[in-house]
Design a protein around this motif. Structure first.
Motif, PDB file in Angstrom:
ATOM      1  N   LYS A 108       0.823  -1.217   0.000  1.00 39.62           N
ATOM      2  CA  LYS A 108       0.000   0.000   0.000  1.00 39.62           C
ATOM      3  C   LYS A 108       0.853   1.262   0.000  1.00 39.62           C
ATOM      4  O   LYS A 108       0.619   2.186  -0.800  1.00 39.62           O
ATOM      5  CB  LYS A 108      -0.926   0.039   1.231  1.00 39.62           C
ATOM      6  N   SER A 109       1.825   1.315   0.911  1.00 43.18           N
ATOM      7  CA  SER A 109       2.652   2.520   1.023  1.00 43.18           C
ATOM      8  C   SER A 109       3.497   2.733  -0.226  1.00 43.18           C
ATOM      9  O   SER A 109       3.684   3.868  -0.678  1.00 43.18           O
ATOM     10  CB  SER A 109       3.551   2.444   2.261  1.00 43.18           C
ATOM     11  N   THR A 110       4.014   1.642  -0.804  1.00 47.58           N
ATOM     12  CA  THR A 110       4.810   1.776  -2.028  1.00 47.58           C
ATOM     13  C   THR A 110       3.948   2.304  -3.163  1.00 47.58           C
ATOM     14  O   THR A 110       4.374   3.184  -3.923  1.00 47.58           O
ATOM     15  CB  THR A 110       5.439   0.430  -2.407  1.00 47.58           C
ATOM     16  N   LEU A 111       2.747   1.786  -3.291  1.00 49.92           N
ATOM     17  CA  LEU A 111       1.813   2.297  -4.296  1.00 49.92           C
ATOM     18  C   LEU A 111       1.551   3.775  -4.067  1.00 49.92           C
ATOM     19  O   LEU A 111       1.590   4.585  -5.010  1.00 49.92           O
ATOM     20  CB  LEU A 111       0.504   1.514  -4.236  1.00 49.92           C
ATOM     21  N   PHE A 112       1.308   4.148  -2.822  1.00 47.18           N
ATOM     22  CA  PHE A 112       1.045   5.544  -2.478  1.00 47.18           C
ATOM     23  C   PHE A 112       2.229   6.428  -2.883  1.00 47.18           C
ATOM     24  O   PHE A 112       2.047   7.481  -3.500  1.00 47.18           O
ATOM     25  CB  PHE A 112       0.790   5.652  -0.976  1.00 47.18           C
ATOM     26  N   HIS A 113       3.450   5.996  -2.553  1.00 46.77           N
ATOM     27  CA  HIS A 113       4.632   6.794  -2.871  1.00 46.77           C
ATOM     28  C   HIS A 113       4.820   6.947  -4.377  1.00 46.77           C
ATOM     29  O   HIS A 113       5.272   7.994  -4.851  1.00 46.77           O
ATOM     30  CB  HIS A 113       5.879   6.166  -2.247  1.00 46.77           C
TER      31      HIS A 113
END
Length: 262
Positions: A49-54
């Motif tokens: 999730k966080s990688t997608l967000f970044h």
């Protein structure tokens, strides 16, 4: 403060891949963040999730796939340039200027979006000379007018979350990317956040929410994407995702529909 009215540009990722060595943190993800909707991404820790967000925010570049904002390819565009286009974000770990007042923190967002006076006029952005209006509107929107002159270093984490949200709104964005905005909020603050996000989307803002608070997600989102092992395993309206077998197996407690990981 009023979000941009009318149909705005869609933020869209197609076939997004981001790997770290042999680990594919994001593995062929498609996601769309349309105006006037709250789009949520949920999943267990390590789901990507966080990688997608970044990648969407511009803090990381994908190894494959494309990110588009309206008809513009922004895959390799830096985060500060995405901000100038109207893509605002908050941070998982609170990031404010502790020595600045609440109002001055919000002013950073307003003036960063404005850029030069010529650019502001060309694209219809708030000029630095009009930043005060954007700041006052955002302060009222997040309920921080009474704290406008208080240095952020004196405020608790929950309030600083609202400062971050206010700073993003002061830029008058068309897309708002929120990375666990409910972290550190008490129940009353979370309820106000839910109401605010719904109002912003209803006014035309495109909202992407990455969040572990399932009550908030299922109470405000129009579309929920469930990630596991770097892939989207289920997508749809909250009521459909609640009963989706893949979503339950990946993240949701089948008895309660609540998140199975923090």
């Amino acid at each position: 403060m009023t979000a941009r009215q009318g149909p705005g540009p869609v933020l869209r990722a197609d076939g997004l891949v981001r790997h770290f060595g042999g680990l594919r943190a994001v593995d062929g993800v498609d996601v769309e963040v349309p105006p006037g909707r709250v789009t949520a991404v949920i999943g267990p820790n390590g789901a990507g999730k966080s990688t997608l967000f970044h990648c969407l925010a511009g803090a990381q570049r994908p190894d494959a796939g494309r990110i588009r904002f309206g008809d513009r390819d922004i895959t390799r565009l830096a985060d500060h340039r995405r901000a100038r286009l109207g893509i605002a974000r908050t941070f998982q770990v609170v990031s404010v200027f502790a020595t600045l007042t609440v109002a001055d923190n919000l002013r950073v967002g307003a003036e960063n979006r404005a850029g030069t006076r010529a650019t502001a006029r060309l694209f219809g952005l708030p000029e630095a000379g009009r930043a005060d209006d954007a700041v006052e509107d955002a302060l009222a929107r997040v309920g921080l007018t009474a704290l406008r002159d208080v240095p952020c270093g004196r405020l608790p984490t929950g309030t600083l979350r609202l400062v971050e949200l206010g700073r993003a709104l002061a830029s008058r964005p068309s897309v708002l990317l929120l990375d666990e905005p409910a972290s550190g909020l008490d129940d009353a603050e979370t309820d106000r956040l839910r109401t605010l996000l719904r109002a912003l989307a209803d006014e035309g803002l495109a909202v992407l929410l990455v969040e572990h608070d399932m009550a908030l997600v299922f109470g405000v989102a129009d579309t929920v994407h469930v990630m596991a092992a770097g892939r989207v395993v289920a997508s749809g309206p909250p009521e459909r995702v609640r009963t989706d077998a893949a979503a339950r197996a990946a993240y949701l407690d089948p008895a309660t529909g609540d998140g199975g990981a923090s």
